[in-house]
Scaffold this motif. Structure first.
Motif, PDB file in Angstrom:
ATOM      1  N   CYS A 178       0.859  -1.192   0.000  1.00 40.95           N
ATOM      2  CA  CYS A 178       0.000   0.000   0.000  1.00 40.95           C
ATOM      3  C   CYS A 178       0.892   1.238   0.000  1.00 40.95           C
ATOM      4  N   ARG A 179       0.907   1.940  -1.125  1.00 39.67           N
ATOM      5  CA  ARG A 179       1.817   3.072  -1.269  1.00 39.67           C
ATOM      6  C   ARG A 179       1.453   4.252  -0.362  1.00 39.67           C
ATOM      7  N   SER A 180       0.178   4.399  -0.038  1.00 35.40           N
ATOM      8  CA  SER A 180      -0.248   5.538   0.780  1.00 35.40           C
ATOM      9  C   SER A 180      -0.084   5.295   2.275  1.00 35.40           C
ATOM     10  N   PHE A 181       0.382   4.097   2.642  1.00 32.81           N
ATOM     11  CA  PHE A 181       0.489   3.753   4.059  1.00 32.81           C
ATOM     12  C   PHE A 181       1.769   4.337   4.645  1.00 32.81           C
ATOM     13  N   ASP A 182       1.624   5.119   5.734  1.00 27.70           N
ATOM     14  CA  ASP A 182       2.765   5.730   6.421  1.00 27.70           C
ATOM     15  C   ASP A 182       2.973   4.999   7.750  1.00 27.70           C
ATOM     16  N   ARG A 183       3.971   4.138   7.786  1.00 26.02           N
ATOM     17  CA  ARG A 183       4.177   3.272   8.940  1.00 26.02           C
ATOM     18  C   ARG A 183       4.430   4.063  10.216  1.00 26.02           C
ATOM     19  N   LYS A 184       5.346   5.012  10.187  1.00 24.22           N
ATOM     20  CA  LYS A 184       5.698   5.758  11.395  1.00 24.22           C
ATOM     21  C   LYS A 184       4.513   6.537  11.935  1.00 24.22           C
ATOM     22  N   LEU A 185       3.719   7.107  11.032  1.00 22.44           N
ATOM     23  CA  LEU A 185       2.560   7.881  11.453  1.00 22.44           C
ATOM     24  C   LEU A 185       1.526   6.993  12.136  1.00 22.44           C
ATOM     25  N   VAL A 186       1.280   5.814  11.557  1.00 25.66           N
ATOM     26  CA  VAL A 186       0.288   4.899  12.131  1.00 25.66           C
ATOM     27  C   VAL A 186       0.774   4.358  13.470  1.00 25.66           C
ATOM     28  N   GLU A 187       2.036   3.989  13.566  1.00 25.94           N
ATOM     29  CA  GLU A 187       2.571   3.460  14.833  1.00 25.94           C
ATOM     30  C   GLU A 187       2.486   4.504  15.949  1.00 25.94           C
ATOM     31  N   GLU A 188       2.793   5.755  15.621  1.00 25.92           N
ATOM     32  CA  GLU A 188       2.687   6.812  16.620  1.00 25.92           C
ATOM     33  C   GLU A 188       1.224   7.007  17.037  1.00 25.92           C
ATOM     34  N   GLY A 189       0.294   6.950  16.070  1.00 26.58           N
ATOM     35  CA  GLY A 189      -1.122   7.104  16.389  1.00 26.58           C
ATOM     36  C   GLY A 189      -1.650   5.984  17.270  1.00 26.58           C
TER      37      GLY A 189
END
Length: 544
Positions: free
Chosen positions: A464-475
């Protein structure tokens, strides 16, 4: 349109170019352009130098003035035949001589300027004289005094002005023997001249078609002041039909039209371009647009329209609260959310059936495509609600989708991962404080959707190109840390077990784990130490 062209003049004379004229039933009238009213005289010093000669120059009288007529060529470009001049333009300055209209059939003559002992021409007041209609038939003088020092004398016909202008009709009725009328402090002398010229035109529409919107607005203001109702109506018809270029021009048109005062002035056709009489049009139209976007199957058009609508709704959100119907709009969006959720649940049930794998590939692909479409629609609606600060209810709706979460485990990852993107987006919003659901909603959301998200995490990172791992983990981490300490412990200990088994295929929640650790093991010790110090100090004070 034709042009009046003045040939190059001799020393000390002014050069005026491109004075527009308009053909009328009685010949033509001349409207001086800004060149006439604004262009500065520049003395040509090199031409004043005299060549050396053997005989001394003859002395000139002290007050002598050299004059030389300047021929003016007037032609009509719409036909081969030239038009005889029935209106003339004279430019002069008060220091030399008064204005006189020379009845020459070829056009206009320019008064010569003083050669010697003259002040700077740039500082001199300037005068323009214009005659309308047949030469010698004018019975009225109108003098316009401009704020820039211009004085324009119009030779006009009383009956024409009385017929066309309520302003002139009123002035002439007050004094029937009035032969001259002066209008002072004219801000736009050029347009006053043009408005009087339009009183002589039978085909006003054709004349106005050659102008731009900015000039029409200037004419409209003067025409309203003069009570020139037919010109006002023609200007409004022009503004109703012509395209407006840009927001700035639109604002100028609307503000000018709204300032018009007077009976019988029909401004509604112009204003209908920017407003509607039907009160429920915005709500119904917005609902229809959102429905069209949600039901579209064309990927490129749907993606672009979602971006446009989201941008325009954000502009709406910048308006004051009293100018927005927030509650009504949110209700409509939540109805769309529930419809998408019902459709998504139905598609999941189809894909979870044991016989689904035996169906033709085109049918399976169609279901998978619809799942992705509905998940994308829900993400878009969530973005709208977040911008409108009304997404708390969406978090509760999503947290209550236990049936969808159970079915999620029965579908292949390629079919279901779009749903996990919605969960990730919600965790990011909660972590940023963009929505503030209740503690029970946050607990239920983590309980229902954290494990499905962790199951799809490896695919999300790589597929998934739109997936931001660091942003989701922080959230996710921040969402967990908003819960009571016991709930933090339960969730994070479960995460430790998954992380030790799958490593990078699991969200990295180490920061949240460290915060929980300090809250659990270090903070109580520090507090106990502080209490012990406080108690000892209290005992020592008592001993004293």
């Amino acid at each position: 349109m034709g042009d009046i062209r003045l040939n190059r003049v001799d020393q000390g004379q002014t050069k005026i170019k491109n004075v527009p004229i308009a053909v009328t039933p009685e010949g033509f009238w001349c409207c001086p352009s800004p060149v006439v009213f604004q262009k500065s005289h520049k003395p040509q010093n090199p031409l004043n130098k005299t060549k050396p000669s053997s005989s001394p120059p003859q002395p000139q009288p002290k007050n002598s003035v050299q004059k030389k007529p300047v021929p003016v060529q007037v032609t009509e470009r719409r036909g081969s035949a030239s038009v005889s001049a029935s209106s003339r333009l004279v430019v002069s300055d008060d220091q030399q001589c008064s204005i006189g209209l020379e009845r020459a059939s070829a056009g206009t003559s320019l008064a010569g300027e003083r050669v010697s002992s003259r002040p700077k021409i740039e500082t001199m007041p300037r005068k323009v004289a214009i005659e309308f209609g047949e030469p010698g038939t004018c019975d009225m003088k109108v003098v316009l005094l401009g704020k820039q020092g211009f004085s324009v004398k119009l030779s006009v016909h009383r009956d024409v002005l009385i017929e066309k202008s309520s302003f002139f009709s009123e002035k002439f009725s007050e004094q029937s023997d009035l032969s001259s009328l002066q209008i002072g402090d004219c801000e736009d002398v050029e347009i006053y001249v043009e408005a009087v010229g339009l009183m002589y035109c039978k085909e006003m529409k054709q004349r106005l078609m050659k102008q731009n919107v900015s000039r029409i607005l200037r004419i409209l203001k003067v025409a309203e002041f003069l009570g020139f109702s037919s010109c006002v109506q023609s200007c409004l018809e022009y503004l109703e039909a012509v395209p407006w270029v840009g927001d700035e021009e639109e604002e100028k048109v609307v503000s000018t039209v709204l300032q018009l005062q007077g009976e019988g002035i029909g401004i509604n056709p112009v204003l209908k371009r920017v407003s509607s009489d039907v009160s429920n049009v915005p709500k119904d139209t917005l609902s229809h647009i959102i429905e069209l976007v949600l039901k579209s199957n064309e990927e490129k058009g749907r993606r672009e329209m979602k971006s446009i609508v989201l941008k325009l709704l954000r502009e709406n959100n910048s308006l004051p609260s009293y100018a927005r119907s927030t509650d009504t709009c949110n209700d409509m969006i939540y109805r769309s959310c529930r419809s998408c959720l019902d459709s998504l649940l139905s598609l999941f049930k189809q894909a979870a059936e044991p016989t689904f794998a035996e169906k033709p590939s085109n049918e399976r692909d169609l279901v998978v495509k619809h799942i992705a479409l509905e998940a994308d629609n829900l993400s878009w609606l969530l973005d709208i609600l977040v911008d409108k600060q009304g997404a708390d209810e969406f978090a509760l709706l999503w947290a209550n989708q236990q049936e969808l979460a159970v079915l999620h485990a029965n579908l292949p990852i390629v079919s279901r991962y779009h749903v996990s993107c919605i969960s990730g987006r919600l965790f990011v919003c909660i972590g940023r404080g963009e929505l503030l659901p209740s503690k029970e909603t946050r607990q239920l959301l983590l309980q229902t959707w954290l494990q499905p998200l962790m199951n799809d995490y490896n695919w999300l990172q790589h597929g998934c190109r739109s997936f931001d791992r660091k942003l989701v983990e922080e959230g996710i981490g921040r969402t967990i840390l908003t819960l009571p300490l016991e709930d933090q412990q339960s969730i994070l200990l479960s995460w430790v077990g998954s992380f030790l088994k799958t490593g990078d295929s699991c969200p990295n929640l180490q920061r949240a784990f460290e915060v929980w650790w300090r809250r659990t093991f270090i903070r109580p010790y520090v507090e106990n130490q502080g209490n012990a110090v406080s108690d000892s100090s209290t005992v020592s004070k008592k001993d004293e």
